[in-house]
Motif scaffolding. Structure first.
Motif, PDB file in Angstrom:
ATOM      1  N   VAL A 253     -33.009   7.386 -18.825  1.00 26.11           N
ATOM      2  CA  VAL A 253     -34.050   6.346 -18.860  1.00 26.11           C
ATOM      3  C   VAL A 253     -33.474   5.050 -19.430  1.00 26.11           C
ATOM      4  CG1 VAL A 253     -36.273   5.685 -19.851  1.00 26.11           C
ATOM      5  CG2 VAL A 253     -35.954   8.013 -18.984  1.00 26.11           C
ATOM      6  N   ASP A 254     -32.637   5.162 -20.449  1.00 29.77           N
ATOM      7  CA  ASP A 254     -31.970   3.973 -20.989  1.00 29.77           C
ATOM      8  C   ASP A 254     -31.070   3.326 -19.932  1.00 29.77           C
ATOM      9  OD1 ASP A 254     -33.194   4.346 -23.429  1.00 29.77           O
ATOM     10  OD2 ASP A 254     -31.451   5.309 -24.370  1.00 29.77           O
ATOM     11  N   PHE A 255     -30.308   4.154 -19.195  1.00 31.11           N
ATOM     12  CA  PHE A 255     -29.469   3.625 -18.110  1.00 31.11           C
ATOM     13  C   PHE A 255     -30.318   2.879 -17.082  1.00 31.11           C
ATOM     14  CE2 PHE A 255     -26.141   7.274 -18.537  1.00 31.11           C
ATOM     15  CZ  PHE A 255     -25.593   6.648 -19.643  1.00 31.11           C
TER      16      PHE A 255
ATOM     17  N   ALA B 134     -26.356   6.461  -8.432  1.00 30.63           N
ATOM     18  CA  ALA B 134     -25.221   6.957  -9.210  1.00 30.63           C
ATOM     19  C   ALA B 134     -25.341   8.452  -9.529  1.00 30.63           C
ATOM     20  CB  ALA B 134     -25.125   6.162 -10.509  1.00 30.63           C
ATOM     21  N   ASN B 135     -24.320   8.964 -10.242  1.00 32.16           N
ATOM     22  CA  ASN B 135     -24.449  10.306 -10.785  1.00 32.16           C
ATOM     23  C   ASN B 135     -25.255  10.242 -12.085  1.00 32.16           C
ATOM     24  OD1 ASN B 135     -22.616   9.379 -12.728  1.00 32.16           O
ATOM     25  ND2 ASN B 135     -21.229  11.131 -12.537  1.00 32.16           N
ATOM     26  N   ILE B 136     -25.376  11.339 -12.782  1.00 31.72           N
ATOM     27  CA  ILE B 136     -26.253  11.384 -13.963  1.00 31.72           C
ATOM     28  C   ILE B 136     -25.714  10.502 -15.093  1.00 31.72           C
ATOM     29  CG2 ILE B 136     -25.212  13.353 -15.167  1.00 31.72           C
ATOM     30  CD1 ILE B 136     -28.975  13.008 -14.553  1.00 31.72           C
ATOM     31  N   ARG B 137     -24.412  10.182 -15.064  1.00 29.86           N
ATOM     32  CA  ARG B 137     -23.829   9.322 -16.089  1.00 29.86           C
ATOM     33  C   ARG B 137     -23.895   7.846 -15.709  1.00 29.86           C
ATOM     34  NH1 ARG B 137     -19.116  13.056 -18.524  1.00 29.86           N
ATOM     35  NH2 ARG B 137     -17.869  12.465 -16.717  1.00 29.86           N
ATOM     36  N   GLY B 138     -24.588   7.551 -14.614  1.00 28.82           N
ATOM     37  CA  GLY B 138     -24.729   6.161 -14.210  1.00 28.82           C
ATOM     38  C   GLY B 138     -23.495   5.569 -13.570  1.00 28.82           C
TER      39      GLY B 138
ATOM     40  N   GLN C 118     -21.091  -3.965 -11.747  1.00 29.70           N
ATOM     41  CA  GLN C 118     -21.722  -3.732 -13.045  1.00 29.70           C
ATOM     42  C   GLN C 118     -20.682  -3.324 -14.096  1.00 29.70           C
ATOM     43  OE1 GLN C 118     -24.994  -4.239 -13.599  1.00 29.70           O
ATOM     44  NE2 GLN C 118     -25.307  -4.839 -11.476  1.00 29.70           N
ATOM     45  N   THR C 119     -20.942  -3.708 -15.332  1.00 35.18           N
ATOM     46  CA  THR C 119     -19.989  -3.416 -16.414  1.00 35.18           C
ATOM     47  C   THR C 119     -20.439  -2.265 -17.300  1.00 35.18           C
ATOM     48  OG1 THR C 119     -21.057  -5.077 -17.818  1.00 35.18           O
ATOM     49  CG2 THR C 119     -19.185  -5.800 -16.470  1.00 35.18           C
ATOM     50  N   GLU C 120     -21.604  -1.676 -16.989  1.00 31.50           N
ATOM     51  CA  GLU C 120     -22.088  -0.556 -17.794  1.00 31.50           C
ATOM     52  C   GLU C 120     -22.874   0.403 -16.911  1.00 31.50           C
ATOM     53  OE1 GLU C 120     -26.108  -2.805 -19.442  1.00 31.50           O
ATOM     54  OE2 GLU C 120     -24.356  -2.580 -20.758  1.00 31.50           O
ATOM     55  N   PRO C 121     -23.068   1.631 -17.377  1.00 31.32           N
ATOM     56  CA  PRO C 121     -23.771   2.625 -16.559  1.00 31.32           C
ATOM     57  C   PRO C 121     -25.159   2.153 -16.153  1.00 31.32           C
ATOM     58  CG  PRO C 121     -22.725   3.674 -18.440  1.00 31.32           C
ATOM     59  CD  PRO C 121     -22.592   2.199 -18.654  1.00 31.32           C
ATOM     60  N   GLY C 122     -25.548   2.560 -14.941  1.00 28.90           N
ATOM     61  CA  GLY C 122     -26.856   2.186 -14.430  1.00 28.90           C
ATOM     62  C   GLY C 122     -27.120   2.846 -13.092  1.00 28.90           C
ATOM     63  N   PRO C 123     -28.176   2.417 -12.420  1.00 35.30           N
ATOM     64  CA  PRO C 123     -28.571   3.057 -11.165  1.00 35.30           C
ATOM     65  C   PRO C 123     -27.552   2.915 -10.036  1.00 35.30           C
ATOM     66  CG  PRO C 123     -30.364   1.742 -12.067  1.00 35.30           C
ATOM     67  CD  PRO C 123     -29.144   1.413 -12.857  1.00 35.30           C
ATOM     68  N   ARG C 124     -26.745   1.844 -10.063  1.00 37.55           N
ATOM     69  CA  ARG C 124     -25.825   1.612  -8.943  1.00 37.55           C
ATOM     70  C   ARG C 124     -24.685   0.686  -9.376  1.00 37.55           C
ATOM     71  NH1 ARG C 124     -28.774  -0.789  -4.236  1.00 37.55           N
ATOM     72  NH2 ARG C 124     -26.706  -1.444  -3.590  1.00 37.55           N
ATOM     73  N   ASP C 125     -23.575   0.779  -8.646  1.00 42.74           N
ATOM     74  CA  ASP C 125     -22.475  -0.192  -8.676  1.00 42.74           C
ATOM     75  C   ASP C 125     -21.650  -0.217  -9.959  1.00 42.74           C
ATOM     76  OD1 ASP C 125     -23.317  -0.928  -6.134  1.00 42.74           O
ATOM     77  OD2 ASP C 125     -24.595  -2.548  -6.875  1.00 42.74           O
TER      78      ASP C 125
END
Length: 396
Positions: free
Chosen positions: A232-234, A246-250, A269-276
């Motif tokens: 949820v934070d990601f 993404a996978n579960i680790r974003g 993107q520079t941090e985990p998230g839904p895509r890219d």
């Protein structure tokens, strides 16, 4: 379906009795000495199941077999202790039944549980398949590979690299089911016999590269300590994971391969998230590493990665693709109506790495049109358009 061997039986005899190609029976019984069957031994007959049948007034094994287009001895093989002269009304026996219908549960949301259940059901009926596990996801789910065929040409298909593209798994599994049906029922697909393709090629399929991500899209955060809050934070506080790739680790698994990975990292993107988000380094994620190890191990002549959407086929990378790639993609386009596009400004994908390191044909096929996840109302149209690509991937 299993039958109990009688004295003098052979796999060739079963092939004739059940009208199943001998090669398929041999491949369904890899641990059996094909030339030395023992009485009482059990062997598997692909394409059949043994269904319960209740004896009705006037039934004989001969009459039951006639209605199923089977000889009487086919019924005795699955009922070895049956007294055929002493049948009782209401008695339950097993009757061989040829499978002529799809077992895959397509046309609805297709998660990891459905995938594994469908694989189990298919393997029971078509034991000439092999199902090795190529690795595990972040959350420990096994990633299955499906292997079918006996030829020298090794071809690979995969789907659901991206979580919200889970419909690709359902499409791939439906093709697999139709291929198996055609093999055991001597059917044509698009006018083509399937058994020569089985003899000429070994088809490797990883139908769901990203099971954790698919389940996240379809079911929301996992009920696992720490992961529920983390994803949820990601997702910037949202519990709507419809657009999650993404996978579960974003980490975007199709931005994980060492093919100009640094360029993809610099612009995304520079941090985990839904895509890219490309991850901290190439092949940092267990799912991407599993795919890389598989490709290194199997020595594929071509790799087809199925994604959504756009009805286009990407077939080049940095001009490293061999000349035959263009011939193949022209055939893919002819049989599907999809547009071939040599390349776009995109790097670090699975097919990019395959082309770069092996100098062999690799393709990213974008199924359907619209916004991901594509609606299931498009399923039949997508399947009919892509079916020719699945076939051409084997006969080209």
């Amino acid at each position: 379906m299993e039958v109990v061997v009688r004295n003098g039986d052979s796999l060739w005899h079963y092939s004739q009795m059940f009208h199943i190609n001998l090669q398929l029976i041999n491949d369904s019984n890899r641990n059996v000495d094909h030339n030395n069957l023992s009485e009482g031994q059990r062997v598997r007959i692909p394409g059949f199941t043994a269904q319960d049948y209740q004896i009705r007034p006037g039934d004989t094994l001969w009459s039951i077999g006639q209605r199923r287009s089977l000889p009487l001895e086919a019924i005795t093989l699955v009922n070895p202790n049956l007294d055929e002269k002493n049948l009782n009304v209401g008695q339950t026996i097993k009757v061989p039944t040829r499978i002529t219908w799809r077992l895959v549960d397509s046309g609805q949301s297709y998660d990891y549980f459905k995938l594994m259940n469908d694989i189990k059901r298919l393997l029971e009926v078509y034991p000439f398949m092999q199902i090795p596990v190529i690795g595990k996801t972040v959350l420990g789910k096994k990633i299955p590979e499906i292997v079918i065929g006996t030829g020298e040409k090794r071809v690979h298909y995969n789907g659901s690299f991206h979580a919200n593209e889970w419909i690709t798994t359902s499409i791939i599994m439906t093709f697999l089911n139709d291929y198996l049906l055609a093999l055991t029922n001597h059917n044509l697909i698009r006018g083509l016999p399937m058994f020569p393709l089985y003899q000429q090629s070994i088809l490797s399929i990883v139908p769901m590269v990203n099971p954790d991500g698919v389940d996240l899209v379809l079911h929301g955060p996992p009920e696992i300590e720490n992961w529920n809050k983390r994803v949820v934070d990601f997702n910037k506080g949202s519990t709507d994971f419809t657009d999650w790739k993404a996978n579960i680790r974003g980490v975007d698994l199709n931005d994980q391969f060492p093919a100009r990975w640094e360029l993809e990292k610099a612009r995304n993107q520079t941090e985990p998230g839904p895509r890219d988000f490309v991850g901290e380094k190439p092949l940092s994620e267990p799912e991407a590493m599993a795919m890389a190890k598989l490709i290194k191990k199997r020595d594929f002549v071509r790799v087809l990665a199925f994604h959504t959407q756009g009805e286009v086929i990407y077939w080049g990378f940095e001009n490293l693709e061999p000349p035959e790639s263009e011939d193949i993609v022209k055939e893919f386009s002819r049989v599907s109506g999809y547009e071939p596009i040599k390349t776009i400004e995109s790097y670090a994908g699975c097919k990019d790495w395959f082309i770069q390191d092996w100098k062999r044909p690799g393709f990213t096929i974008e199924l359907g049109r619209g916004i991901n996840p594509l609606p299931l109302s498009q399923f039949d149209e997508i399947y009919q358009k892509s079916l020719g690509i699945f076939l051409a991937g084997l006969y080209m």
